[in-house]
Design an enzyme around this catalytic site. Structure first.
Site, PDB file in Angstrom:
ATOM      1  N   GLY A  96       3.245   8.161   0.701  1.00 40.41           N
ATOM      2  CA  GLY A  96       4.421   7.945  -0.592  1.00 40.41           C
ATOM      3  C   GLY A  96       5.612   7.896  -0.034  1.00 40.41           C
ATOM      4  N   ILE A 135       0.709  -1.055   0.078  1.00 44.43           N
ATOM      5  CA  ILE A 135       0.104   0.332  -0.032  1.00 44.43           C
ATOM      6  C   ILE A 135       0.876   1.190   0.013  1.00 44.43           C
ATOM      7  CG2 ILE A 135      -0.297   0.057   2.434  1.00 44.43           C
ATOM      8  CD1 ILE A 135      -3.207   1.122   2.088  1.00 44.43           C
ATOM      9  N   VAL A 136       0.418   1.919  -0.762  1.00 41.79           N
ATOM     10  CA  VAL A 136       1.078   3.559  -0.836  1.00 41.79           C
ATOM     11  C   VAL A 136       0.082   4.444  -0.385  1.00 41.79           C
ATOM     12  CG1 VAL A 136       2.328   5.355  -2.152  1.00 41.79           C
ATOM     13  CG2 VAL A 136       2.569   2.856  -2.808  1.00 41.79           C
ATOM     14  N   ASP A 137       0.707   5.131   0.825  1.00 45.49           N
ATOM     15  CA  ASP A 137      -0.121   6.125   1.448  1.00 45.49           C
ATOM     16  C   ASP A 137       0.407   7.606   1.397  1.00 45.49           C
ATOM     17  OD1 ASP A 137      -2.040   7.349   3.474  1.00 45.49           O
ATOM     18  OD2 ASP A 137      -0.982   6.361   5.299  1.00 45.49           O
ATOM     19  N   LYS A 139      -3.738   5.138  -1.716  1.00 43.45           N
ATOM     20  CA  LYS A 139      -4.609   6.170  -1.142  1.00 43.45           C
ATOM     21  C   LYS A 139      -4.432   7.425  -1.701  1.00 43.45           C
ATOM     22  CE  LYS A 139      -5.138   3.929   3.441  1.00 43.45           C
ATOM     23  NZ  LYS A 139      -4.934   4.215   4.881  1.00 43.45           N
ATOM     24  N   THR A 190       7.228   6.143   2.475  1.00 40.09           N
ATOM     25  CA  THR A 190       8.153   4.635   2.511  1.00 40.09           C
ATOM     26  C   THR A 190       8.643   4.377   1.043  1.00 40.09           C
ATOM     27  OG1 THR A 190       6.576   4.056   4.104  1.00 40.09           O
ATOM     28  CG2 THR A 190       7.858   2.283   3.314  1.00 40.09           C
TER      29      THR A 190
END
Ligand code: 5GP
Length: 176
Positions: free
Chosen positions: A103, A99-101, A129, A105
């Site tokens: 961004g 998952i990219v929240d 997201k 990480t």
């Protein structure tokens, strides 16, 4: 806590993973071996399904990252918890993220990997997201855009729960 409600069904997850694998297989055809780098823990099921459907030679590596937290707040900084065991110099790298929240990480990871002189670095994320993004980061292969809700299942957890669900669901935290 109540049971998660379905956001993306098992059938839709499986169909999309198949499509991503076909797209990746097409793009990397004839380029030799690719190195899939999965980000622990959440990407382990996505990696398992995706890698089994690829039609190109590949090797599997793992990394683990975590966000620095000071009590209740996120500073936004990212920390390397577990590094690769092998050099990626000259290799075609495909980062596999759950998952990219914001961004942060993925951005940190890409910058780190680039210093190691791979032949190429691309990214594959199951969900993003979109409205939460703070850091510009290119996702070359994206499964789904989702709203700003906490998702679980298909490897993703809430306090280590729900990782084994075959679908992607939404949980309402206690007291919400
Ligand atoms: P970032 O904000 O750096 O893009 O994402 C940080 C990390 O937060 C993700 O890799 C993931 O581990 C976690 N995360 C963000 N949103 C969710 C979510 O809805 N569900 C779960 N299980 N983890 C999330």
């Amino acid at each position: 806590m109540s049971d998660p409600t379905v956001l993306i069904s098992e059938a839709d997850v499986q169909r999309r993973v198949g499509e991503l694998a076909a797209e990746i297989s097409r793009d990397y055809d004839g380029m030799g071996e690719i190195t899939l780098i999965a980000v622990l823990k959440g990407a382990f099921i996505f990696l398992a399904d995706l890698s089994r459907r690829l039609a190109v030679p590949r090797r599997i590596e793992f990394m683990a990252l975590s966000s620095y937290e000071d009590g209740s707040t996120h500073s936004g900084a990212v920390r390397l918890v577990m590094d690769l065991r092998e050099s990626i110099e000259g290799r075609h790298v495909l980062v596999v993220e759950d998952i990219v929240d914001t961004g942060r990480t993925l951005h940190y990871l890409i910058e780190l990997l680039r210093t190691r002189e791979p032949a190429s670095v691309r990214t594959c994320a199951l969900v993003r997201k979109k409205d939460r993004h703070e850091v510009e980061v290119a996702i070359d292969y994206l499964g789904f855009d989702i709203p700003d809700v906490w998702v679980v299942g298909y490897g993703l957890d809430y306090d280590e729960q729900h990782r084994a669900l075959p679908y992607i669901g939404v949980v309402e935290p206690e007291g919400a």
